[in-house]
Design a protein around this motif. Structure first.
Motif, short mmCIF file in Angstrom:
data_model
loop_
_atom_site.label_atom_id
_atom_site.label_comp_id
_atom_site.label_asym_id
_atom_site.label_seq_id
_atom_site.Cartn_x
_atom_site.Cartn_y
_atom_site.Cartn_z
N ILE A 37 -37.95 90.29 0.85
CA ILE A 37 -37.76 89.99 -0.57
C ILE A 37 -36.53 89.12 -0.77
N TYR A 38 -35.45 89.44 -0.08
CA TYR A 38 -34.24 88.62 -0.18
C TYR A 38 -34.47 87.21 0.35
N ARG A 39 -35.21 87.09 1.45
CA ARG A 39 -35.52 85.75 2.00
C ARG A 39 -36.30 84.92 0.98
N GLN A 40 -37.32 85.53 0.40
CA GLN A 40 -38.14 84.82 -0.58
C GLN A 40 -37.33 84.44 -1.81
N THR A 41 -36.45 85.34 -2.23
CA THR A 41 -35.60 85.06 -3.39
C THR A 41 -34.65 83.90 -3.09
N ALA A 42 -34.05 83.89 -1.91
CA ALA A 42 -33.14 82.81 -1.53
C ALA A 42 -33.87 81.48 -1.49
N GLU A 43 -35.10 81.48 -1.00
CA GLU A 43 -35.89 80.24 -0.97
C GLU A 43 -36.21 79.78 -2.38
N ALA A 44 -36.52 80.72 -3.27
CA ALA A 44 -36.90 80.36 -4.64
C ALA A 44 -35.70 79.91 -5.48
N GLY A 46 -32.41 79.20 -4.28
CA GLY A 46 -31.45 78.31 -3.64
C GLY A 46 -30.09 78.96 -3.42
N ALA A 47 -29.15 78.14 -3.00
CA ALA A 47 -27.80 78.61 -2.66
C ALA A 47 -27.09 79.13 -3.90
N ARG A 48 -26.38 80.22 -3.73
CA ARG A 48 -25.60 80.82 -4.80
C ARG A 48 -24.31 81.39 -4.20
N ASP A 49 -23.33 81.61 -5.05
CA ASP A 49 -22.06 82.16 -4.60
C ASP A 49 -22.06 83.68 -4.76
N CYS A 50 -23.04 84.32 -4.18
CA CYS A 50 -23.09 85.78 -4.15
C CYS A 50 -24.00 86.20 -3.01
N PRO A 71 -30.07 82.84 5.47
CA PRO A 71 -29.29 81.62 5.67
C PRO A 71 -27.83 81.85 5.34
N LYS A 72 -26.98 81.04 5.89
CA LYS A 72 -25.53 81.25 5.72
C LYS A 72 -25.12 81.23 4.26
N SER A 73 -25.81 80.48 3.44
CA SER A 73 -25.45 80.42 2.03
C SER A 73 -25.87 81.67 1.25
N ARG A 74 -26.70 82.51 1.84
CA ARG A 74 -27.21 83.70 1.15
C ARG A 74 -27.22 84.92 2.06
N ARG A 75 -26.09 85.24 2.63
CA ARG A 75 -26.01 86.36 3.57
C ARG A 75 -26.29 87.70 2.88
N VAL A 76 -26.65 88.67 3.70
CA VAL A 76 -26.93 90.02 3.21
C VAL A 76 -25.85 90.95 3.75
#
Length: 81
Positions: A37-44, A46-50, A71-76
């Motif tokens: 779910i997080y992967r799909q959300t990051a793809e939808a 894009g990069a965010r500062d959180c 991805p590095k821009s959207r770590r968990v």
């Protein structure tokens, strides 16, 4: 867990609104599903500062561990307690 389609829509909306999303998941299958779910959300969205976060992420399949840094821009963040 809510049906994944509903959960995905809610996570995408919360993320898009700028909220830090944290989900409680126990067990390797639950963690796998949340990472998806997080992967799909990051793809939808894009990069965010959180970052995303999973509570009780200590029960994982070994091959899932690298997904916490990509991805590095959207770590968990993994909360282990």
């Amino acid at each position: 867990m809510l049906p994944e389609g509903i959960m995905l829509k809610r996570v995408e909306a919360a993320d898009k609104a700028g909220l830090q999303v944290m989900i409680h998941a126990i067990g390797d299958e639950a963690n796998f599903r949340i990472l998806e779910i997080y992967r799909q959300t990051a793809e939808a969205n894009g990069a965010r500062d959180c970052r995303f976060r999973i509570e009780h992420a200590q029960h994982l399949r070994t091959n899932e561990i690298p997904r916490f840094g990509f991805p590095k821009s959207r770590r968990v963040d993994a909360a282990v307690s």
